[in-house]
Write an enzyme that holds these catalytic residues in place. Structure first.
Site, PDB file in Angstrom:
ATOM      1  N   TYR A  42       0.846  -1.100   0.101  1.00  0.00           N
ATOM      2  CA  TYR A  42       0.003  -0.173   0.055  1.00  0.00           C
ATOM      3  C   TYR A  42       1.054   1.238  -0.045  1.00  0.00           C
ATOM      4  O   TYR A  42       0.687   2.326  -0.672  1.00  0.00           O
ATOM      5  CB  TYR A  42      -0.974  -0.006   1.392  1.00  0.00           C
ATOM      6  CG  TYR A  42      -1.745   1.091   1.478  1.00  0.00           C
ATOM      7  CD1 TYR A  42      -3.098   1.083   0.786  1.00  0.00           C
ATOM      8  CD2 TYR A  42      -1.579   2.226   2.292  1.00  0.00           C
ATOM      9  CE1 TYR A  42      -3.714   2.317   1.092  1.00  0.00           C
ATOM     10  CE2 TYR A  42      -2.432   3.397   2.357  1.00  0.00           C
ATOM     11  CZ  TYR A  42      -3.749   3.414   2.003  1.00  0.00           C
ATOM     12  OH  TYR A  42      -4.628   4.230   2.027  1.00  0.00           O
ATOM     13  N   LYS A  55       0.865   4.259  -2.992  1.00  0.00           N
ATOM     14  CA  LYS A  55       0.741   5.593  -2.465  1.00  0.00           C
ATOM     15  C   LYS A  55       1.618   6.431  -2.796  1.00  0.00           C
ATOM     16  O   LYS A  55       1.391   7.864  -3.287  1.00  0.00           O
ATOM     17  CB  LYS A  55       0.112   5.787  -1.315  1.00  0.00           C
ATOM     18  CG  LYS A  55      -1.180   5.257  -0.865  1.00  0.00           C
ATOM     19  CD  LYS A  55      -2.388   5.512  -1.950  1.00  0.00           C
ATOM     20  CE  LYS A  55      -3.701   5.325  -1.073  1.00  0.00           C
ATOM     21  NZ  LYS A  55      -4.860   5.604  -2.277  1.00  0.00           N
TER      22      LYS A  55
END
Ligand SMILES: NC(=O)c1ccc[n+]([C@@H]2O[C@H](COP(=O)([O-])OP(=O)(O)OC[C@H]3O[C@@H](n4cnc5c(N)ncnc54)[C@H](O)[C@@H]3O)[C@@H](O)[C@H]2O)c1
Length: 304
Positions: A170, A174
């Site tokens: 993740y 991002k």
């Protein structure tokens, strides 16, 4: 008169959480909103019609919205989503890329499938809608000879900007979206499209997967005049402003909206520097040079 009157927006992953907050806020200011959501679980399994509820909420408040059930990481489905804005409402002005999933775990436990799935939804699922929108806006620019006044607002996270234990899928996804935002701001400004990213924080399904997480809140549960620092819509006024004509001079920015604060993030920047004055570096001397001017002296016994 609303600040987004006459504009057509797409918000991805708007069946729940932060996306629903954005969709409601854009509609409140007069935009017509396509509410996209694949309708799967928080880890990205399955499909559903979760977008319908957000559409119903917006319509119940006097706004205009339509559902879309595309998987944003699928090239053809995302292309049809962009086409829907033009076919159904005549134009596209605003693209908010918000869809996301999580599959946390330390690198020791994370499977390759969990790495790929998270990168796919966040990074590919942002790049692909951006590509379709960019192609649409460039064609519009060529046809009319005018700047298109398009807006892309992507979604980043503190995890991507500073790193986070257990999110080696993740967090880099991002961080890559921050870099994608800066890159596209350079590529699209010429035709009149700004590209920015917002980093929210809220009590949603995604944070609900973490230990000691607060109870999940949906944006429509909080009245407009009530302040709740974990409201999924905390960052939505910033998104609406970035989408408006007032923000036509703001592009390539990464901005966090966390509880009471709106924070302009400062990205990679040059730090302490040493200069070899035109001589080849000598590995046997580098430690001393770097210790003095860059990393300072190592504390006795310190090692990672
Ligand atoms: N909640 C937070 O504190 C927080 C913090 C930083 C960033 N974010 C980001 O905000 C965004 C929204 O997350 P949220 O917290 O509201 O979680 P959420 O689970 O409530 O919302 C995410 C939505 O995206 C949808 N989605 C997932 N995969 C999709 C796909 N392939 N195509 C279309 N839709 C898809 C889901 O169905 C879901 O409705 C995410 O990008 C997340 O990473 C959240």
């Amino acid at each position: 008169m609303g600040m987004l009157d006459g504009k057509v927006a797409i918000v991805t992953g708007a069946g729940h959480g932060i996306g629903r907050g954005h969709a409601m806020e854009l509609a409140k200011h007069g935009a017509t909103v396509i509410v996209n959501d694949l309708g799967g679980s928080v880890t990205g399994e399955g499909t559903g019609r979760d977008a319908d509820l957000t559409v119903k909420i917006i319509e119940g408040r006097g706004g205009t919205a339509a559902p879309n059930y595309a998987d944003v990481s699928d090239y053809d489905q995302a292309g049809e989503m962009i086409a829907q804005a033009v076919d159904q409402f005549g134009r596209l002005d605003i693209l908010v890329n918000n869809a996301g999933i999580v599959r946390d775990g330390s690198i020791f436990n994370m499977s390759v499938e969990d790495f790929d799935a998270v990168l796919k939804v966040h990074l590919r699922g942002t790049w692909i809608p951006c590509k379709h929108a960019a192609l649409h806006w460039r064609a519009q620019n060529k046809e009319t000879g005018e700047r298109v006044d398009g807006r892309i607002i992507n979604t980043v996270s503190g995890a991507g900007l500073t790193g986070n234990f257990g999110q080696s899928n993740y967090a880099p996804a991002k961080a890559a979206i921050a870099s994608l935002t800066q890159t596209l701001s350079l590529e699209l400004y010429k035709i009149g499209v700004t590209v920015n990213a917002v980093g929210p924080a809220a009590a949603t399904r995604i944070t609900g997967t973490m230990p000691n997480a607060p109870a999940v809140i949906e944006a429509d549960e909080i009245p407009d005049d009530e302040w709740n620092r974990m409201d999924p819509a905390v960052s939505s006024p910033l998104v609406a402003w970035l989408a408006s004509d007032e923000a036509d001079h703001v592009t390539g920015q990464i901005i966090r909206a966390v509880a009471e604060n709106i924070i302009l993030m400062k990205g990679w920047a040059d730090g302490p520097t040493i200069n070899n004055k035109g001589n080849r570096w000598d590995a046997t001397k580098l430690g001393q040079q770097l210790a003095t001017d860059v990393f300072f002296t190592r504390a006795p016994g310190l090692r990672y």
